[in-house]
Scaffold this motif. Sequence first.
Motif, PDB file in Angstrom:
ATOM      1  N   GLN A 137       5.166   1.562 -13.270  1.00 29.20           N
ATOM      2  CA  GLN A 137       5.114   2.706 -12.379  1.00 29.20           C
ATOM      3  C   GLN A 137       4.924   2.511 -10.908  1.00 29.20           C
ATOM      4  O   GLN A 137       5.516   3.191 -10.083  1.00 29.20           O
ATOM      5  CB  GLN A 137       3.839   3.430 -12.924  1.00 29.20           C
ATOM      6  N   PHE A 138       4.068   1.477 -10.509  1.00 21.95           N
ATOM      7  CA  PHE A 138       3.850   1.265  -8.995  1.00 21.95           C
ATOM      8  C   PHE A 138       5.350   1.123  -8.342  1.00 21.95           C
ATOM      9  O   PHE A 138       5.722   1.479  -7.379  1.00 21.95           O
ATOM     10  CB  PHE A 138       2.948   0.184  -8.803  1.00 21.95           C
ATOM     11  N   GLN A 139       6.136   0.180  -9.036  1.00 21.26           N
ATOM     12  CA  GLN A 139       7.274  -0.134  -8.513  1.00 21.26           C
ATOM     13  C   GLN A 139       8.527   0.961  -8.504  1.00 21.26           C
ATOM     14  O   GLN A 139       9.071   1.085  -7.386  1.00 21.26           O
ATOM     15  CB  GLN A 139       8.063  -1.390  -9.344  1.00 21.26           C
ATOM     16  N   GLN A 140       8.295   1.878  -9.298  1.00 23.92           N
ATOM     17  CA  GLN A 140       9.145   3.141  -9.047  1.00 23.92           C
ATOM     18  C   GLN A 140       8.566   3.948  -8.158  1.00 23.92           C
ATOM     19  O   GLN A 140       9.468   4.181  -7.376  1.00 23.92           O
ATOM     20  CB  GLN A 140       8.983   3.957 -10.380  1.00 23.92           C
ATOM     21  N   LEU A 141       7.371   4.161  -7.812  1.00 26.32           N
ATOM     22  CA  LEU A 141       6.831   4.741  -6.919  1.00 26.32           C
ATOM     23  C   LEU A 141       7.271   4.398  -5.533  1.00 26.32           C
ATOM     24  O   LEU A 141       7.502   5.009  -4.691  1.00 26.32           O
ATOM     25  CB  LEU A 141       5.397   5.442  -7.021  1.00 26.32           C
ATOM     26  N   TRP A 142       6.951   2.942  -5.440  1.00 29.73           N
ATOM     27  CA  TRP A 142       7.313   2.142  -4.380  1.00 29.73           C
ATOM     28  C   TRP A 142       8.977   2.337  -3.924  1.00 29.73           C
ATOM     29  O   TRP A 142       8.838   2.615  -2.669  1.00 29.73           O
ATOM     30  CB  TRP A 142       7.208   0.763  -4.596  1.00 29.73           C
ATOM     31  N   ASP A 143       9.629   2.519  -4.882  1.00 30.91           N
ATOM     32  CA  ASP A 143      11.215   2.384  -4.568  1.00 30.91           C
ATOM     33  C   ASP A 143      11.444   3.964  -3.873  1.00 30.91           C
ATOM     34  O   ASP A 143      12.169   4.031  -3.199  1.00 30.91           O
ATOM     35  CB  ASP A 143      11.883   2.202  -5.726  1.00 30.91           C
ATOM     36  N   GLU A 144      10.564   4.907  -4.307  1.00 34.97           N
ATOM     37  CA  GLU A 144      10.736   6.264  -3.780  1.00 34.97           C
ATOM     38  C   GLU A 144      10.122   6.459  -2.586  1.00 34.97           C
ATOM     39  O   GLU A 144      10.422   7.516  -1.926  1.00 34.97           O
ATOM     40  CB  GLU A 144      10.141   7.194  -4.728  1.00 34.97           C
ATOM     41  N   GLY A 145       9.064   5.559  -2.175  1.00 34.52           N
ATOM     42  CA  GLY A 145       8.457   5.873  -0.966  1.00 34.52           C
ATOM     43  C   GLY A 145       9.202   5.543   0.253  1.00 34.52           C
ATOM     44  O   GLY A 145      10.022   4.702   0.270  1.00 34.52           O
ATOM     45  N   ALA A 146       8.749   6.134   1.498  1.00 35.76           N
ATOM     46  CA  ALA A 146       9.439   5.928   2.841  1.00 35.76           C
ATOM     47  C   ALA A 146       8.686   4.732   3.454  1.00 35.76           C
ATOM     48  O   ALA A 146       7.353   4.796   3.627  1.00 35.76           O
ATOM     49  CB  ALA A 146       9.489   7.024   3.684  1.00 35.76           C
ATOM     50  N   PRO A 147       9.277   3.883   4.020  1.00 38.83           N
ATOM     51  CA  PRO A 147       8.499   2.727   4.806  1.00 38.83           C
ATOM     52  C   PRO A 147       7.755   3.181   6.266  1.00 38.83           C
ATOM     53  O   PRO A 147       8.474   4.024   6.871  1.00 38.83           O
ATOM     54  CB  PRO A 147       9.585   1.630   5.071  1.00 38.83           C
ATOM     55  N   LEU A 148       6.594   2.788   6.345  1.00 37.88           N
ATOM     56  CA  LEU A 148       5.742   3.154   7.432  1.00 37.88           C
ATOM     57  C   LEU A 148       5.449   1.879   8.016  1.00 37.88           C
ATOM     58  O   LEU A 148       5.164   1.800   9.458  1.00 37.88           O
ATOM     59  CB  LEU A 148       4.675   3.902   6.990  1.00 37.88           C
ATOM     60  N   LEU A 149       5.229   0.565   7.274  1.00 39.29           N
ATOM     61  CA  LEU A 149       4.771  -0.730   8.125  1.00 39.29           C
ATOM     62  C   LEU A 149       5.401  -1.615   7.058  1.00 39.29           C
ATOM     63  O   LEU A 149       5.275  -1.599   5.851  1.00 39.29           O
ATOM     64  CB  LEU A 149       3.277  -0.681   8.000  1.00 39.29           C
ATOM     65  N   GLY A 150       5.911  -2.752   7.482  1.00 38.50           N
ATOM     66  CA  GLY A 150       6.266  -3.662   6.728  1.00 38.50           C
ATOM     67  C   GLY A 150       7.798  -3.913   6.728  1.00 38.50           C
ATOM     68  O   GLY A 150       8.680  -3.228   6.797  1.00 38.50           O
TER      69      GLY A 150
ATOM     70  N   VAL B  25       1.437  -7.222   5.071  1.00 33.33           N
ATOM     71  CA  VAL B  25       0.988  -5.996   4.333  1.00 33.33           C
ATOM     72  C   VAL B  25       2.152  -5.025   4.493  1.00 33.33           C
ATOM     73  O   VAL B  25       2.916  -5.253   5.672  1.00 33.33           O
ATOM     74  CB  VAL B  25      -0.162  -5.218   5.030  1.00 33.33           C
ATOM     75  N   GLN B  26       2.383  -4.265   3.607  1.00 32.51           N
ATOM     76  CA  GLN B  26       3.510  -3.198   3.754  1.00 32.51           C
ATOM     77  C   GLN B  26       2.832  -1.652   3.367  1.00 32.51           C
ATOM     78  O   GLN B  26       2.224  -1.822   2.305  1.00 32.51           O
ATOM     79  CB  GLN B  26       4.779  -3.374   2.828  1.00 32.51           C
ATOM     80  N   ILE B  27       3.446  -0.809   4.075  1.00 34.75           N
ATOM     81  CA  ILE B  27       2.642   0.486   3.518  1.00 34.75           C
ATOM     82  C   ILE B  27       3.883   1.497   3.463  1.00 34.75           C
ATOM     83  O   ILE B  27       5.043   1.377   4.440  1.00 34.75           O
ATOM     84  CB  ILE B  27       1.940   1.321   4.655  1.00 34.75           C
TER      85      ILE B  27
ATOM     86  N   LEU C  53       0.857  -1.155  -0.039  1.00 34.64           N
ATOM     87  CA  LEU C  53       0.135  -0.029  -0.176  1.00 34.64           C
ATOM     88  C   LEU C  53       0.758   1.087   0.155  1.00 34.64           C
ATOM     89  O   LEU C  53       1.591   1.434   0.911  1.00 34.64           O
ATOM     90  CB  LEU C  53      -0.865  -0.007   1.136  1.00 34.64           C
ATOM     91  N   LEU C  54       0.730   2.210  -1.078  1.00 36.22           N
ATOM     92  CA  LEU C  54       1.609   3.325  -1.245  1.00 36.22           C
ATOM     93  C   LEU C  54       0.609   4.297  -1.080  1.00 36.22           C
ATOM     94  O   LEU C  54      -0.430   4.511  -1.573  1.00 36.22           O
ATOM     95  CB  LEU C  54       2.077   3.213  -2.742  1.00 36.22           C
ATOM     96  N   VAL C  55       0.865   5.294  -0.252  1.00 37.03           N
ATOM     97  CA  VAL C  55      -0.160   6.289   0.420  1.00 37.03           C
ATOM     98  C   VAL C  55       0.637   7.599   0.312  1.00 37.03           C
ATOM     99  O   VAL C  55       1.698   7.558   0.636  1.00 37.03           O
ATOM    100  CB  VAL C  55      -0.747   6.003   1.727  1.00 37.03           C
TER     101      VAL C  55
END
Length: 132
Positions: free
Chosen positions: A119-132, A68-70, A43-45
């Motif tokens: 696109q999701f994977q690219q955004l995911w790699d840029e995201g900061a982990p919150l959970l998981g 679940v990973q956020i 989950l990318l938020v």
Amino acid sequence: IRTATNSVHAAVGPPYESAPWETLEKEVGAFFDAAHPDLSISLLVSEPVIETAPETLFDIAEEHVTDVQIRVLPQLPVSFDVIDQTVTTIDIPHPQLCRDRIGVVAINDTNVVDEFERQFQQLWDEGAPLLG
């Protein structure tokens, strides 16, 4: 998400960034209620969504799904899901109500699904982990 058997990659941004938690809570509840316990969810938020959500968002996620990973990003251009890497759903924002959607479009064209997964994977790699 009810049709998912293996994985869901979900990006949550507009129109949910403008929605109050009461509106978003219904969407989050329905999302996780429909999830199978052994489903893998990434989950990318966007930050504006996280700012309106209480910390219990993480409890809801972990109560329903074991994997679940956020991650969070400052912003996302659109809300979409990639389900089992075979279907992409895209939320269509309401043209007059910025905090609501008018519908969801599902696409199963392989090229489109593959592009949304990239696109999701690219955004995911840029995201900061919150959970998981």
